[in-house]
Design an enzyme around this catalytic site. Structure first.
Site, PDB file in Angstrom:
ATOM      1  CG  PHE A  71      -1.743  -1.283   1.592  1.00 28.18           C
ATOM      2  CD1 PHE A  71      -2.491  -1.887   0.371  1.00 28.18           C
ATOM      3  CD2 PHE A  71      -1.401  -1.964   2.814  1.00 28.18           C
ATOM      4  CE1 PHE A  71      -3.126  -3.273   0.798  1.00 28.18           C
ATOM      5  CE2 PHE A  71      -1.988  -3.087   2.789  1.00 28.18           C
ATOM      6  CZ  PHE A  71      -2.977  -3.811   1.774  1.00 28.18           C
ATOM      7  CB  ILE A  74       2.378  -5.025  -3.732  1.00 32.55           C
ATOM      8  CG1 ILE A  74       1.331  -4.276  -4.537  1.00 32.55           C
ATOM      9  CG2 ILE A  74       3.575  -4.574  -3.969  1.00 32.55           C
ATOM     10  CD1 ILE A  74       1.263  -2.985  -4.421  1.00 32.55           C
ATOM     11  N   GLY A  75       0.503  -7.950  -4.232  1.00 30.78           N
ATOM     12  CA  GLY A  75      -0.909  -8.578  -3.927  1.00 30.78           C
ATOM     13  C   GLY A  75      -2.039  -8.249  -4.597  1.00 30.78           C
ATOM     14  CG  LEU A 132      -5.142  -6.284 -18.173  1.00 28.08           C
ATOM     15  CD1 LEU A 132      -3.491  -6.477 -17.821  1.00 28.08           C
ATOM     16  CD2 LEU A 132      -5.363  -6.410 -19.653  1.00 28.08           C
ATOM     17  CE  LYS A 191     -11.968 -15.383  -8.599  1.00 30.68           C
ATOM     18  NZ  LYS A 191     -11.789 -16.715  -8.808  1.00 30.68           N
ATOM     19  CB  THR A 192      -7.049  -9.462  -9.934  1.00 32.78           C
ATOM     20  OG1 THR A 192      -6.947  -9.213 -11.328  1.00 32.78           O
ATOM     21  CG2 THR A 192      -6.704 -10.998  -9.889  1.00 32.78           C
ATOM     22  N   GLY A 214      -4.978   0.137  -9.003  1.00 33.69           N
ATOM     23  CA  GLY A 214      -4.615  -0.013  -7.566  1.00 33.69           C
ATOM     24  C   GLY A 214      -5.081   1.025  -6.473  1.00 33.69           C
ATOM     25  CD  GLU A 215      -1.769   4.503  -6.047  1.00 27.89           C
ATOM     26  OE1 GLU A 215      -1.564   4.329  -7.204  1.00 27.89           O
ATOM     27  OE2 GLU A 215      -0.972   4.914  -5.029  1.00 27.89           O
TER      28      GLU A 215
HETATM   29 MO1  MOS Z   1       1.325   2.978  -3.993  1.00 28.11          MO
HETATM   30  S1  MOS Z   1       0.532   4.185  -2.404  1.00 28.11           S
HETATM   31  O1  MOS Z   1       1.922   4.254  -5.069  1.00 28.11           O
HETATM   32  O2  MOS Z   1       2.220   1.821  -3.372  1.00 28.11           O
END
Ligand code: MOS
Length: 737
Positions: A241, A466-467, A629, A632-633, A702-703
């Site tokens: 994170f 990172i998961g 892509l 699910k993930t 991711g964000e």
């Molecule tokens: Mo993210 S806060 O750029 O791992």
């Protein structure tokens, strides 16, 4: 159409993870492994006057106690400690000198035969200090906070028009001060590092990090090692994170001890010690909005204060989101930095946007109330088709569609505008909404593909997973562009010796690495085509590279599907058993356009007024992030963001005792994150958003999932109760105050 891209493919590393076969940084073993336990400073500012190692050293099984006075050589220049994502300043150096810069700063490392011995003996290290007065309260540092330089990557964007004048002249004004406290990342996996001394004296370091090459370069710099003398591995990561973007002190301590003792050493931080790493900076923000009676914006001013350490200036572009998101001719931004006696703050999921957009979207809700407009209607009246900060169009922006689909799925049209007007039995029901925005970034990255004659491909890159599902999306893209089944692809990552990658952050890896895989697959195809042309009577003899694609283990002519050469035949012709190519893909983003992802979040809360308890019963998040892509993930990314948004709105806060300068809730019992009971119905919608900024039309996920969620919930709490709480988290004491 490609068979894997865009599908709900399960994680290719899923079985390894649930069976325990996937090993994390502190799970790698080697004969004779030693264990290090960190001793943290009990004061917040000052210097160490004396360290008595005697009692610890006398414990059976203790090998050594490292301190700033008793350790191998380390570099002296700031430059050596400056990692790839370091902010300006003088980076922290663990066990370097006698200065104490923050509470919990490592002052000694006890190394022993077992982790229990090390931890027990660590309690016997006696440290005397000379204290100095410290400051950890951002409110007390408001007056001395200094403006950050404007422009550049992280400074406030250029203001436009005359916001103060337009504000004064506006028919309706809405002003407020919003606060987001310090928050910590709290990944499940503890920070840990296992430094293994190999037979040839080289080091293999398994470290928990979002960037193995960043850690590799950093270790070489501070220990004066040649790149070949050390290899950094992080094949799996239990949540980062942002906390693992920069090298953390556990890896320095493990390597320091391994070099001092010429033995393998593991250092794992305890949960409380994790709070001495970085954190999301607390943010005080003042937002003023001026609108005309028709509900369009005339002026925005956004003034922010964020916090950093005394030794590095960490900040992000906090304020500019306000004038980017909505059409508004006048905007003024200002950002100041308060220096505190804490570790340097750092990136945490959607750094700057998670906090700044909370305030903007709460302010927009307040403006809607003042204008007697539906909050969604106000957003639509203020909709901007241009990035006004840089006066350019968006590569794509399907936010309107997010609003539409999100509102429909939520049932927003049934909302009664009056606060306290919706009830479910004894509970007040509130409906709130907000907008989310993030950037669609790319970074240079390299990929190697080794395609074997048997139709198996190994795809490698030094990136982390990172998961987020990086292994899986890499495999999906590779399978499609190489025309192979998913099971024929193996992914190698998280190893500093692999092709170059930046840290995994900013939501930029999936897009960047997918581009690099496509580019490298083209090179593989080109080489195969050269070989295929030599096959006797080759049907591809006259084919140009772009007329050929890889499908079902063959090179196939796009013009004539019968014109095909099997990969195995092409390789046999060239006397080869494999084809290997490596390419670096540079960002393909056209800077004349803005590249952003967007979201519309709708939240329902139920409030028990007798008890002040708030429950988030429903959330709909509709996201526009280009091509998805893996649904699910991808959904998991958004779900995780929404859950964290619930935490941000209602639970999370790092509490300091300012008299001591110490964090008093550095544990899972007292730093509250949402638990299963706090998480109810969450629906994720991906809206269609064609984008031509890169080969696959991707933007990254991711964000974006967290941005706006806290505001949607805070706005729902207002709608339920008629009470506006501007300081997060909205706890029951604030609601009943
Ligand atoms: Mo993210 S806060 O750029 O791992």
């Amino acid at each position: 159409m490609a068979p894997y891209i865009g599908t709900a493919t399960s994680r290719v590393d899923g079985i390894a993870k649930v069976t325990g076969a996937a090993r994390y940084a502190a799970e790698h073993n080697t004969p004779g492994l030693l264990f290090g336990s960190v001793v943290g400073s009990t004061i917040t500012k000052g210097r160490i006057t004396r360290i008595d190692r005697g009692a610890a050293l006398r414990v059976n099984g203790v090998i050594d106690v490292l301190t700033h006075e008793h350790r191998p050589q380390m570099a002296d220049s700031d430059e050596a400690y400056r990692d790839e994502v370091a902010p300006d300043g003088s980076p922290f150096r663990p066990l370097y000198d006698d200065k104490i810069r923050f509470s919990g700063q490592p002052v000694a490392l006890v190394v022993a035969e077992t982790s229990e011995t090390a931890r027990s003996a660590a309690s016997l290290v006696r440290v005397d200090y000379e204290r100095e007065a410290h400051l950890t309260d951002v409110y007390r540092q408001r007056g001395t906070a200094a403006p950050v330089p404007s422009g550049g990557m992280f400074g406030p964007p250029k203001s436009r028009g005359n916001a103060e004048q337009a504000l004064a002249a506006a028919a309706v004004r809405q002003e407020g001060e919003y606060y987001v406290p310090i928050e910590h990342h709290n990944p499940m996996e503890l920070y840990g590092s296992t430094a293994i001394v190999e037979a040839d004296g080289k080091l293999t370091v398994y470290d928990k990090t979002q960037g193995v090459q960043n850690v590799h370069k950093y270790l070489c710099g501070i220990f004066g090692m040649q790149p070949k003398e050390v290899r950094v591995m992080s094949p799996f990561m239990g949540g980062g994170f942002g906390s693992g973007l920069r090298p953390q002190f556990e890896v320095v301590l493990a390597v320091l001890a391994a070099r001092a003792l010429r033995r393998s050493v593991r250092v794992v931080l305890t949960r409380p010690q994790m709070y001495a790493l970085g954190y999301r900076p607390a943010m005080i923000q003042h937002i003023a909005l001026g609108a005309n009676a028709g509900g369009t914006l005339e002026a925005i001013t956004h003034d922010a204060i964020t916090v950093t350490s005394q030794y590095e200036d960490f900040y992000r572009q906090e304020t500019g989101w306000s004038g980017l998101l909505y059409k508004c001719p006048n905007a003024r931004y200002a950002h100041k930095l308060a220096r505190l006696d804490l570790p340097t703050s750092c990136d945490m999921r959607a750094p700057s946007a998670a906090t700044a957009v909370y305030a903007l979207e709460a302010a927009m809700d307040e403006l809607a109330v003042a204008l007697k407009l539906d909050p969604l209607d106000l957003r639509l009246r203020c909709y901007s088709d241009r990035d006004q900060n840089d006066d350019r169009s968006f590569s794509s922006k399907a936010l309107r569609e997010c609003y539409k689909q999100g509102a429909a799925a939520f049932g927003w049209e049934k909302r009664s505008p009056q606060p306290r007007s919706q009830r479910d039995d004894s509970e007040l029901v509130g409906w709130g909404m907000a907008t989310g925005i993030w950037e669609a970034l790319q970074a240079p990255i390299a990929v190697r593909i080794v395609l074997s004659a048997n139709g198996h491909a190994e795809v490698s890159c030094a990136t982390s997973d990172i998961g987020t599902g990086t292994y899986t999306v890499m495999a999906q893209v590779a399978a499609d562009v190489l025309g192979l089944p998913l099971d024929n692809i193996s992914i190698k990552l998280g190893d500093s010796s692999l092709p170059q990658s930046p840290v995994e952050g900013g939501s930029w890896i999936a897009t960047s690495v997918a581009n690099a895989i496509s580019t490298t697959a083209d090179a593989v195809r080109d080489e195969l085509l050269r070989l295929a042309k030599q096959v006797p009577h080759s049907p591809l003899a006259d084919a140009a590279p772009d007329e050929v694609l890889l499908a079902d283990g063959k090179l196939v002519s796009k013009r004539d599907a019968t014109g095909a050469v099997a990969i195995a035949d092409a390789m046999r012709q060239g006397g080869r058993d494999r084809v290997e190519q490596e390419r670096t893909a540079n960002p393909t983003l056209d800077e004349s356009r803005a590249h952003n992802t967007h979201a519309a979040i709708f939240a329902e809360v139920k409030v028990d007024e007798e008890l002040g308890v708030i429950r988030v019963t429903r959330v709909v998040s509709a996201v526009a992030a280009g091509r998805i892509l893996n649904t699910k993930t991808g959904s998991s990314q958004i779900l995780g963001g929404v859950v964290w948004g619930i935490g941000m709105a209602l639970h999370e806060e790092t509490l300091l005792d300012h008299k001591l300068g110490r964090i008093v809730n550095a544990n899972y019992a007292e730093y509250h994150v949402p638990s299963n009971a706090d998480v109810q119905d969450i629906k994720v919608i991906f809206v269609d958003e064609p984008d031509d900024s890169n080969r696959l039309g991707m933007k990254g996920l991711g964000e974006i999932g967290i941005v706006g969620v806290a505001a949607a919930i805070a706005n729902a709490v207002y709608h339920a109760t008629g009470k506006r709480v501007r300081d997060l988290p909205i706890t029951l004491d604030k609601l009943r105050r």
